[in-house]
Design a protein around this motif. Structure first.
Motif, mmCIF file in Angstrom:
data_model
loop_
_atom_site.group_PDB
_atom_site.id
_atom_site.type_symbol
_atom_site.label_atom_id
_atom_site.label_comp_id
_atom_site.label_asym_id
_atom_site.label_seq_id
_atom_site.Cartn_x
_atom_site.Cartn_y
_atom_site.Cartn_z
ATOM 1 N N VAL A 212 17.801 -52.578 -17.047
ATOM 2 C CA VAL A 212 18.459 -53.336 -18.116
ATOM 3 C C VAL A 212 19.914 -53.597 -17.750
ATOM 4 O O VAL A 212 20.426 -54.711 -17.926
ATOM 5 C CB VAL A 212 18.345 -52.598 -19.466
ATOM 6 C CG1 VAL A 212 19.277 -53.185 -20.499
ATOM 7 C CG2 VAL A 212 16.909 -52.624 -19.972
ATOM 8 N N ALA A 213 20.598 -52.597 -17.204
ATOM 9 C CA ALA A 213 22.009 -52.763 -16.834
ATOM 10 C C ALA A 213 22.170 -53.794 -15.720
ATOM 11 O O ALA A 213 23.033 -54.684 -15.801
ATOM 12 C CB ALA A 213 22.596 -51.422 -16.405
ATOM 13 N N ILE A 214 21.361 -53.719 -14.693
ATOM 14 C CA ILE A 214 21.481 -54.662 -13.567
ATOM 15 C C ILE A 214 21.122 -56.073 -13.994
ATOM 16 O O ILE A 214 21.861 -57.027 -13.719
ATOM 17 C CB ILE A 214 20.606 -54.195 -12.385
ATOM 18 C CG1 ILE A 214 21.222 -52.941 -11.764
ATOM 19 C CG2 ILE A 214 20.454 -55.293 -11.345
ATOM 20 C CD1 ILE A 214 20.366 -52.287 -10.713
ATOM 21 N N ASP A 215 20.001 -56.237 -14.665
ATOM 22 C CA ASP A 215 19.562 -57.582 -15.045
ATOM 23 C C ASP A 215 20.444 -58.195 -16.122
ATOM 24 O O ASP A 215 20.721 -59.396 -16.095
ATOM 25 C CB ASP A 215 18.100 -57.572 -15.480
ATOM 26 C CG ASP A 215 17.158 -57.426 -14.291
ATOM 27 O OD1 ASP A 215 17.574 -57.777 -13.170
ATOM 28 O OD2 ASP A 215 16.027 -56.970 -14.484
ATOM 29 N N SER A 216 20.935 -57.396 -17.076
ATOM 30 C CA SER A 216 21.830 -57.976 -18.079
ATOM 31 C C SER A 216 23.172 -58.340 -17.447
ATOM 32 O O SER A 216 23.777 -59.353 -17.811
ATOM 33 C CB SER A 216 22.013 -57.028 -19.264
ATOM 34 O OG SER A 216 22.617 -55.827 -18.848
ATOM 35 N N GLY A 217 23.641 -57.565 -16.486
ATOM 36 C CA GLY A 217 24.858 -57.921 -15.758
ATOM 37 C C GLY A 217 24.680 -59.200 -14.967
ATOM 38 O O GLY A 217 25.576 -60.051 -14.910
ATOM 39 N N ASN A 218 23.523 -59.353 -14.351
ATOM 40 C CA ASN A 218 23.226 -60.575 -13.606
ATOM 41 C C ASN A 218 23.169 -61.790 -14.530
ATOM 42 O O ASN A 218 23.701 -62.859 -14.206
ATOM 43 C CB ASN A 218 21.902 -60.414 -12.847
ATOM 44 C CG ASN A 218 21.592 -61.594 -11.969
ATOM 45 O OD1 ASN A 218 22.456 -62.107 -11.270
ATOM 46 N ND2 ASN A 218 20.340 -62.030 -12.017
ATOM 47 N N LEU A 219 22.549 -61.645 -15.690
ATOM 48 C CA LEU A 219 22.479 -62.748 -16.651
ATOM 49 C C LEU A 219 23.855 -63.086 -17.210
ATOM 50 O O LEU A 219 24.191 -64.258 -17.411
ATOM 51 C CB LEU A 219 21.512 -62.409 -17.789
ATOM 52 C CG LEU A 219 20.042 -62.430 -17.416
ATOM 53 C CD1 LEU A 219 19.203 -61.874 -18.563
ATOM 54 C CD2 LEU A 219 19.594 -63.814 -17.052
ATOM 55 N N PHE B 3 9.192 -55.839 -13.485
ATOM 56 C CA PHE B 3 8.121 -54.880 -13.237
ATOM 57 C C PHE B 3 7.660 -54.178 -14.509
ATOM 58 O O PHE B 3 6.679 -53.452 -14.483
ATOM 59 C CB PHE B 3 8.565 -53.843 -12.204
ATOM 60 C CG PHE B 3 8.898 -54.463 -10.880
ATOM 61 C CD1 PHE B 3 7.906 -55.031 -10.097
ATOM 62 C CD2 PHE B 3 10.201 -54.501 -10.432
ATOM 63 C CE1 PHE B 3 8.205 -55.619 -8.882
ATOM 64 C CE2 PHE B 3 10.517 -55.079 -9.219
ATOM 65 C CZ PHE B 3 9.520 -55.646 -8.440
ATOM 66 N N LEU B 4 8.374 -54.384 -15.609
ATOM 67 C CA LEU B 4 7.981 -53.756 -16.865
ATOM 68 C C LEU B 4 7.084 -54.695 -17.662
ATOM 69 O O LEU B 4 7.253 -55.910 -17.616
ATOM 70 C CB LEU B 4 9.224 -53.410 -17.693
ATOM 71 C CG LEU B 4 10.161 -52.372 -17.084
ATOM 72 C CD1 LEU B 4 11.381 -52.186 -17.967
ATOM 73 C CD2 LEU B 4 9.445 -51.060 -16.881
ATOM 74 N N PRO B 5 6.155 -54.156 -18.400
ATOM 75 C CA PRO B 5 5.290 -55.016 -19.212
ATOM 76 C C PRO B 5 6.103 -55.729 -20.292
ATOM 77 O O PRO B 5 7.024 -55.172 -20.871
ATOM 78 C CB PRO B 5 4.283 -54.048 -19.836
ATOM 79 C CG PRO B 5 4.701 -52.682 -19.466
ATOM 80 C CD PRO B 5 5.830 -52.758 -18.504
ATOM 81 N N THR C 201 14.322 -47.685 -16.342
ATOM 82 C CA THR C 201 14.398 -48.788 -17.307
ATOM 83 C C THR C 201 15.843 -49.076 -17.682
ATOM 84 O O THR C 201 16.255 -50.239 -17.752
ATOM 85 C CB THR C 201 13.574 -48.454 -18.566
ATOM 86 O OG1 THR C 201 12.228 -48.200 -18.184
ATOM 87 C CG2 THR C 201 13.621 -49.588 -19.564
ATOM 88 N N MET C 202 16.629 -48.040 -17.908
ATOM 89 C CA MET C 202 18.031 -48.235 -18.264
ATOM 90 C C MET C 202 18.809 -48.878 -17.114
ATOM 91 O O MET C 202 19.643 -49.758 -17.338
ATOM 92 C CB MET C 202 18.664 -46.911 -18.681
ATOM 93 C CG MET C 202 18.132 -46.390 -20.004
ATOM 94 S SD MET C 202 18.671 -44.730 -20.417
ATOM 95 C CE MET C 202 20.416 -44.950 -20.554
#
Length: 159
Positions: A36-43, A142-144, A32-33
């Motif tokens: 969050v790091a990959i997707d927040s970096g992408n955003l 993939f997370l709810p 999960t961490m």
């Protein structure tokens, strides 16, 4: 070998499953961490790219207004407005590197889309662009509770 049992609170409990449960919780937390790091970096990257792109587009439109005489603008306003729209559009296409379709860009298969509006104020000589980019999420989907995409919205105004 027989499993080891201990007596706690008046009940017998097996200790071997506790390690597996702890490792599963640590593994899921770690994934999960990372997500969050990959997707927040992408955003963050998407928002910076979008802001720089619409800033460049609004400045290019404002420059066109500045180098054109006021009387020339007023005499042929519809054509002049269309020229500024095309300048802004070409800047967005060039910088975002996306496929064009009217004021909507993107690859429909992956779901990332860019929508924008250009507002030209001929009395204040300003060009304002409002853009929204729908960006795919890679791991958080993939997370709810998370969708497959997230939107980034930016605005720019130049005179």
């Amino acid at each position: 070998m027989m499993p080891q049992f201990t007596k706690q609170d008046g009940r017998l409990q097996e200790e071997r499953g506790a390690v597996f449960l702890l490792l599963a919780i640590v593994f899921l937390t770690g994934i999960t961490m990372v997500g969050v790091a990959i997707d927040s970096g992408n955003l963050y990257h998407a928002s910076m790219l979008l802001q720089k792109t619409i800033d460049a587009a609004s400045l290019a439109g404002a420059k066109r207004i500045a180098v054109t005489g006021k009387q020339e603008q007023l005499d042929n306003w519809p054509q002049f407005e269309k020229q500024i729209q095309l300048i802004a559009r070409s800047m967005i296409i060039t910088n975002m590197r996306v496929r064009k379709k009217d004021n909507e860009f993107g690859d429909n298969r992956s779901g990332d889309a860019l929508r924008y509006t250009v507002v030209i104020d001929r009395y204040q000589d300003t060009v304002e662009i409002d853009a929204t980019w729908t960006v795919p999420l890679y791991l958080l989907r993939f997370l709810p509770g998370f969708s497959t995409h997230s939107s980034v919205r930016m605005q720019s105004k130049a005179q």
